[in-house]
Design a protein around this motif. Structure first.
Motif, short mmCIF file in Angstrom:
data_model
loop_
_atom_site.label_atom_id
_atom_site.label_comp_id
_atom_site.label_asym_id
_atom_site.label_seq_id
_atom_site.Cartn_x
_atom_site.Cartn_y
_atom_site.Cartn_z
N PRO A 1 0.79 -1.24 0.00
CA PRO A 1 0.00 0.00 0.00
C PRO A 1 0.82 1.29 0.00
O PRO A 1 0.46 2.25 -0.69
CB PRO A 1 -0.83 -0.12 1.28
CG PRO A 1 -0.98 -1.60 1.48
CD PRO A 1 0.32 -2.19 1.03
N ASN A 2 1.93 1.34 0.74
CA ASN A 2 2.70 2.58 0.79
C ASN A 2 3.32 2.92 -0.56
O ASN A 2 3.46 4.10 -0.92
CB ASN A 2 3.79 2.50 1.87
CG ASN A 2 4.81 1.41 1.58
OD1 ASN A 2 4.45 0.30 1.23
ND2 ASN A 2 6.09 1.73 1.74
N ILE A 3 3.66 1.92 -1.35
CA ILE A 3 4.25 2.18 -2.66
C ILE A 3 3.15 2.42 -3.71
O ILE A 3 3.38 3.13 -4.69
CB ILE A 3 5.19 1.04 -3.07
CG1 ILE A 3 6.42 1.05 -2.13
CG2 ILE A 3 5.64 1.16 -4.51
CD1 ILE A 3 7.52 0.09 -2.49
N VAL A 4 1.96 1.85 -3.49
CA VAL A 4 0.84 2.13 -4.40
C VAL A 4 0.61 3.64 -4.49
O VAL A 4 0.41 4.18 -5.58
CB VAL A 4 -0.44 1.41 -3.94
CG1 VAL A 4 -1.67 1.97 -4.67
CG2 VAL A 4 -0.34 -0.09 -4.20
N GLU A 5 0.66 4.31 -3.36
CA GLU A 5 0.44 5.76 -3.36
C GLU A 5 1.51 6.48 -4.20
O GLU A 5 1.20 7.42 -4.94
CB GLU A 5 0.45 6.31 -1.93
CG GLU A 5 -0.74 5.85 -1.09
CD GLU A 5 -0.71 6.41 0.31
OE1 GLU A 5 0.18 7.26 0.60
OE2 GLU A 5 -1.56 6.03 1.13
N GLN A 6 2.76 6.04 -4.08
CA GLN A 6 3.83 6.65 -4.87
C GLN A 6 3.63 6.40 -6.36
O GLN A 6 3.86 7.29 -7.18
CB GLN A 6 5.19 6.09 -4.43
CG GLN A 6 5.67 6.58 -3.07
CD GLN A 6 7.02 5.98 -2.74
OE1 GLN A 6 7.12 4.82 -2.37
NE2 GLN A 6 8.06 6.76 -2.89
N ILE A 7 3.22 5.20 -6.71
CA ILE A 7 3.01 4.87 -8.11
C ILE A 7 1.84 5.66 -8.69
O ILE A 7 1.92 6.19 -9.81
CB ILE A 7 2.81 3.35 -8.29
CG1 ILE A 7 4.13 2.62 -8.00
CG2 ILE A 7 2.29 3.01 -9.69
CD1 ILE A 7 4.04 1.13 -7.95
N GLU A 8 0.78 5.76 -7.92
CA GLU A 8 -0.36 6.56 -8.38
C GLU A 8 0.06 8.02 -8.57
O GLU A 8 -0.30 8.65 -9.58
CB GLU A 8 -1.51 6.45 -7.38
CG GLU A 8 -2.17 5.07 -7.37
CD GLU A 8 -3.32 4.97 -6.40
OE1 GLU A 8 -3.54 5.92 -5.61
OE2 GLU A 8 -4.03 3.94 -6.41
N ALA A 9 0.84 8.55 -7.63
CA ALA A 9 1.31 9.94 -7.74
C ALA A 9 2.22 10.10 -8.96
O ALA A 9 2.17 11.13 -9.66
CB ALA A 9 2.05 10.35 -6.47
N SER A 10 3.02 9.08 -9.25
CA SER A 10 3.93 9.17 -10.41
C SER A 10 3.15 9.19 -11.71
O SER A 10 3.52 9.90 -12.66
CB SER A 10 4.92 8.00 -10.40
OG SER A 10 4.31 6.78 -10.78
N ILE A 11 2.07 8.44 -11.79
CA ILE A 11 1.24 8.42 -13.01
C ILE A 11 0.64 9.81 -13.25
O ILE A 11 0.66 10.33 -14.37
CB ILE A 11 0.14 7.35 -12.88
CG1 ILE A 11 0.78 5.95 -12.89
CG2 ILE A 11 -0.90 7.48 -14.00
CD1 ILE A 11 -0.17 4.83 -12.50
N LEU A 12 0.13 10.41 -12.20
CA LEU A 12 -0.43 11.76 -12.33
C LEU A 12 0.64 12.77 -12.70
O LEU A 12 0.42 13.64 -13.55
CB LEU A 12 -1.12 12.17 -11.02
CG LEU A 12 -2.36 11.35 -10.63
CD1 LEU A 12 -2.81 11.71 -9.23
CD2 LEU A 12 -3.48 11.56 -11.64
N PHE B 1 -9.01 4.48 -8.25
CA PHE B 1 -7.89 5.26 -8.79
C PHE B 1 -8.17 5.66 -10.22
O PHE B 1 -7.90 6.80 -10.64
CB PHE B 1 -6.59 4.46 -8.72
CG PHE B 1 -5.45 5.16 -9.40
CD1 PHE B 1 -5.05 6.43 -9.01
CD2 PHE B 1 -4.79 4.57 -10.47
CE1 PHE B 1 -4.02 7.10 -9.66
CE2 PHE B 1 -3.75 5.22 -11.12
CZ PHE B 1 -3.37 6.49 -10.71
N ALA B 2 -8.72 4.75 -11.01
CA ALA B 2 -9.07 5.09 -12.40
C ALA B 2 -10.02 6.28 -12.44
O ALA B 2 -9.88 7.18 -13.27
CB ALA B 2 -9.70 3.88 -13.10
N LYS B 3 -10.99 6.30 -11.54
CA LYS B 3 -11.94 7.42 -11.50
C LYS B 3 -11.25 8.73 -11.14
O LYS B 3 -11.60 9.79 -11.65
CB LYS B 3 -13.05 7.13 -10.49
CG LYS B 3 -14.13 6.19 -10.98
CD LYS B 3 -15.26 6.11 -9.97
CE LYS B 3 -16.49 5.46 -10.55
NZ LYS B 3 -17.62 5.47 -9.60
N ARG B 4 -10.26 8.65 -10.25
CA ARG B 4 -9.54 9.87 -9.85
C ARG B 4 -8.59 10.37 -10.93
O ARG B 4 -8.43 11.57 -11.12
CB ARG B 4 -8.74 9.62 -8.56
CG ARG B 4 -9.57 9.40 -7.32
CD ARG B 4 -8.71 9.54 -6.05
NE ARG B 4 -7.55 8.67 -6.04
CZ ARG B 4 -7.56 7.41 -5.62
NH1 ARG B 4 -8.68 6.87 -5.19
NH2 ARG B 4 -6.47 6.67 -5.62
#
Length: 207
Positions: A141-152, A171-174
């Protein structure tokens, strides 16, 4: 898929999402239709020619080279573009762990860290469009947040168009601007992400 947008490809396992990405990159042959990128029909181009035109891929399973160092894995991506062997400027901001462990073998990283490495490698190719196959699947979970932030960040700061296969609907919706829902290899719903209703999700993604 609109330029400089995030386009989510959704659906149950086994409906053809990964096949779609592989076909765009030329790793799987198309059977009908054509692939048009930046106004050019690229359907007959070899995979390396598509990569040189500005398409990069973060595959399911990451596929980093375990015996290569973190740095070697990253700069390998640059040979799909100009071969400058440099680490992209955004990588230290997005993935400081990688910068602190450039000499470590890629195979010694955790799954989440390897996913970061696969994204950094794709960035080194200087893509115009990035294909991402379930980048948060099976990640802590802690790295999921980093990966999501990197995509954005890649989309907002570098203006990279992203086609995102993702089971994480929230996440897709966001993140996404538009979506396509796939069922048995066919698009059964598509449009603005605001039109992705709970009814559609239940009908085409619930098990």
């Amino acid at each position: 898929v609109g330029a400089e947008t995030i386009f989510a490809v959704l659906g149950r396992n086994g409906v053809g999402k990964t096949t779609l990405l592989r076909t765009i990159l030329g790793l799987t042959d198309l059977s009908t239709g054509k692939i048009v990128f930046a106004g050019n029909d690229i359907s007959e181009l070899a995979t390396h020619e598509r990569a040189r035109s500005g398409i990069a891929y973060v595959p399911q399973g990451r596929m980093i080279i375990p015996d290569f160092s973190v740095k070697e894995n990253i700069v390998m991506g640059s040979f799909a573009s100009d071969g400058n062997g440099k680490i992209p400027e955004l990588v230290p901001e997005l993935f400081p762990y990688l910068m602190d462990n450039l000499d470590r073998a890629g195979g010694l990283l955790s799954g989440g860290q390897q996913q970061q490495l696969a994204i950094a490698r794709a960035l080194a190719a200087k893509p115009k469009i990035l294909l991402m196959d379930e980048p948060t699947e099976g990640i802590q979970p802690n790295i999921v947040e980093q990966i999501e932030a990197s995509i954005l960040a890649m989309n907002l700061e570098l203006k990279i168009t992203i086609i995102l296969v993702e089971q994480n609907v929230q996440f897709a919706k966001r993140a996404a601007h538009d979506f396509a829902m796939i069922e048995n290899g066919t698009v059964v719903a598509n449009g603005k992400i605001s039109n992705l209703s709970d009814e559609l999700i239940y009908k085409h993604m619930a098990i």
